[in-house]
Motif scaffolding. Structure first.
Motif, PDB file in Angstrom:
ATOM      1  N   SER A  42     124.421  21.325  -6.064  1.00  0.00           N
ATOM      2  CA  SER A  42     125.306  22.488  -6.033  1.00  0.00           C
ATOM      3  C   SER A  42     124.576  23.682  -5.428  1.00  0.00           C
ATOM      4  O   SER A  42     123.341  23.752  -5.506  1.00  0.00           O
ATOM      5  CB  SER A  42     125.755  22.860  -7.454  1.00  0.00           C
ATOM      6  OG  SER A  42     126.442  21.787  -8.051  1.00  0.00           O
ATOM      7  N   CYS A  44     123.442  26.453  -6.260  1.00  0.00           N
ATOM      8  CA  CYS A  44     122.992  27.348  -7.321  1.00  0.00           C
ATOM      9  C   CYS A  44     121.512  27.093  -7.572  1.00  0.00           C
ATOM     10  O   CYS A  44     120.928  26.164  -7.024  1.00  0.00           O
ATOM     11  CB  CYS A  44     123.803  27.146  -8.602  1.00  0.00           C
ATOM     12  SG  CYS A  44     123.546  25.563  -9.430  1.00  0.00           S
ATOM     13  N   ALA A 102     121.068  30.094  -2.743  1.00  0.00           N
ATOM     14  CA  ALA A 102     122.255  30.177  -3.603  1.00  0.00           C
ATOM     15  C   ALA A 102     123.200  31.304  -3.193  1.00  0.00           C
ATOM     16  O   ALA A 102     124.157  31.583  -3.911  1.00  0.00           O
ATOM     17  CB  ALA A 102     121.824  30.350  -5.057  1.00  0.00           C
ATOM     18  N   GLU A 118     121.891  27.568 -15.061  1.00  0.00           N
ATOM     19  CA  GLU A 118     122.263  27.562 -13.661  1.00  0.00           C
ATOM     20  C   GLU A 118     122.529  29.012 -13.288  1.00  0.00           C
ATOM     21  O   GLU A 118     123.117  29.755 -14.076  1.00  0.00           O
ATOM     22  CB  GLU A 118     123.535  26.749 -13.412  1.00  0.00           C
ATOM     23  CG  GLU A 118     123.380  25.272 -13.669  1.00  0.00           C
ATOM     24  CD  GLU A 118     124.673  24.488 -13.481  1.00  0.00           C
ATOM     25  OE1 GLU A 118     124.585  23.261 -13.404  1.00  0.00           O
ATOM     26  OE2 GLU A 118     125.768  25.103 -13.424  1.00  0.00           O
ATOM     27  N   TRP A 120     124.424  31.202 -10.409  1.00  0.00           N
ATOM     28  CA  TRP A 120     125.410  31.077  -9.335  1.00  0.00           C
ATOM     29  C   TRP A 120     125.788  32.444  -8.780  1.00  0.00           C
ATOM     30  O   TRP A 120     125.845  33.426  -9.527  1.00  0.00           O
ATOM     31  CB  TRP A 120     126.705  30.473  -9.882  1.00  0.00           C
ATOM     32  CG  TRP A 120     126.650  29.052 -10.281  1.00  0.00           C
ATOM     33  CD1 TRP A 120     126.150  28.532 -11.440  1.00  0.00           C
ATOM     34  CD2 TRP A 120     127.138  27.951  -9.528  1.00  0.00           C
ATOM     35  NE1 TRP A 120     126.304  27.177 -11.445  1.00  0.00           N
ATOM     36  CE2 TRP A 120     126.921  26.784 -10.293  1.00  0.00           C
ATOM     37  CE3 TRP A 120     127.778  27.833  -8.286  1.00  0.00           C
ATOM     38  CZ2 TRP A 120     127.288  25.524  -9.842  1.00  0.00           C
ATOM     39  CZ3 TRP A 120     128.139  26.572  -7.846  1.00  0.00           C
ATOM     40  CH2 TRP A 120     127.893  25.431  -8.619  1.00  0.00           C
ATOM     41  N   TRP A 125     130.678  30.427  -8.307  1.00  0.00           N
ATOM     42  CA  TRP A 125     130.894  29.918  -9.658  1.00  0.00           C
ATOM     43  C   TRP A 125     132.384  29.751  -9.938  1.00  0.00           C
ATOM     44  O   TRP A 125     132.820  28.722 -10.447  1.00  0.00           O
ATOM     45  CB  TRP A 125     130.255  30.832 -10.699  1.00  0.00           C
ATOM     46  CG  TRP A 125     130.671  30.519 -12.108  1.00  0.00           C
ATOM     47  CD1 TRP A 125     131.445  31.283 -12.928  1.00  0.00           C
ATOM     48  CD2 TRP A 125     130.359  29.338 -12.856  1.00  0.00           C
ATOM     49  NE1 TRP A 125     131.632  30.651 -14.132  1.00  0.00           N
ATOM     50  CE2 TRP A 125     130.972  29.453 -14.118  1.00  0.00           C
ATOM     51  CE3 TRP A 125     129.631  28.196 -12.568  1.00  0.00           C
ATOM     52  CZ2 TRP A 125     130.868  28.470 -15.089  1.00  0.00           C
ATOM     53  CZ3 TRP A 125     129.527  27.217 -13.555  1.00  0.00           C
ATOM     54  CH2 TRP A 125     130.143  27.361 -14.793  1.00  0.00           C
ATOM     55  N   GLN A 128     133.681  26.796  -8.173  1.00  0.00           N
ATOM     56  CA  GLN A 128     133.210  25.569  -8.818  1.00  0.00           C
ATOM     57  C   GLN A 128     134.017  25.269 -10.078  1.00  0.00           C
ATOM     58  O   GLN A 128     134.372  24.121 -10.331  1.00  0.00           O
ATOM     59  CB  GLN A 128     131.719  25.669  -9.161  1.00  0.00           C
ATOM     60  CG  GLN A 128     131.134  24.399  -9.739  1.00  0.00           C
ATOM     61  CD  GLN A 128     131.137  23.261  -8.740  1.00  0.00           C
ATOM     62  OE1 GLN A 128     130.669  23.424  -7.628  1.00  0.00           O
ATOM     63  NE2 GLN A 128     131.659  22.107  -9.130  1.00  0.00           N
TER      64      GLN A 128
END
Length: 152
Positions: A42, A44, A102, A118, A120, A125, A128
Motif C-alpha cells: 500500500s 503508506c 507515501a 500505518e 497514510w 486513507w 483505501q
C-alpha cells in the motif's frame, strides 16, 4: 497495542507527533525507539516500535538472497528502514524519501494495527477505506477459512 485511526498533521520540518495515548507505552516498552519503513502492498508507511521491528528483521533474515521476490522484499523493507526516537514532544522526523513514497504532505492518518502503525496521506486513507468496504461487500466471507467463523 495500537488501534484506531487518528488525524495528524505533518509540520513544516516533516515531523509527526505520535498521539499522547501511545507515548507512555512507547517510552516504557521500547525506550521511545521506532523504525519507519515502506509498506510493500500500500502507499503508506509502517511505523514499528523497536521490539516489533526486531521480529520483522528475524523473519527477513530467513528470506533468500537469491530468490528474486524474497530479495526484493528484503531490499525494500530494509533499504527504506529508518530508525528514530521520539523527541521530548513525542515527535518523529520522517525522512524526505519516506514522505515522498507515501505522498505525505500536511494532513495524514495514523492507523493502529496492533503491533505497528500505518501512516497514510489523508486522501489516500479515505480512498483505501472505500476500497476495503467494497471488497468486503463483494467477498464471500464464508468461503475464507480464516474468516468463516469471524463475526462482530
Amino acid at each position: 497495542m495500537f488501534r484506531g485511526a487518528t488525524s495528524i498533521n505533518l509540520d513544516v520540518k516533516g515531523r509527526i507527533a505520535i498521539p499522547k495515548r501511545y507515548r507512555d507505552s512507547l517510552h516504557a516498552e521500547h525506550a521511545g525507539k521506532l523504525v519507519i519503513t515502506v509498506d510493500i502492498d500500500s502507499p503508506c508507511l509502517l511505523i514499528y516500535p523497536s521490539m516489533h521491528w526486531s521480529e520483522i528483521e528475524t523473519k527477513l533474515l530467513k528470506l533468500s538472497d537469491t530468490q528474486p521476490a524474497q530479495r526484493t522484499i528484503k531490499r525494500l523493507l530494509l533499504g527504506h528502514a529508518h530508525e528514530c526516537e521520539l523527541d521530548g514532544h513525542g515527535r518523529v522526523l520522517l525522512p524526505t524519501s519516506l514522505r515522498s513514497f507515501a505522498n505525505l504532505d500536511k494532513q495524514s492518518m495514523l492507523v493502529g494495527q496492533l503491533n505497528k502503525f500505518e501512516l497514510w496521506d489523508a486522501q489516500a486513507w479515505q480512498a483505501q477505506v472505500e476500497q476495503d468496504l467494497q471488497l468486503i461487500r463483494d467477498y464471500d466471507l464464508s468461503q475464507d477459512e480464516g474468516l468463516a467463523d469471524f463475526s462482530l
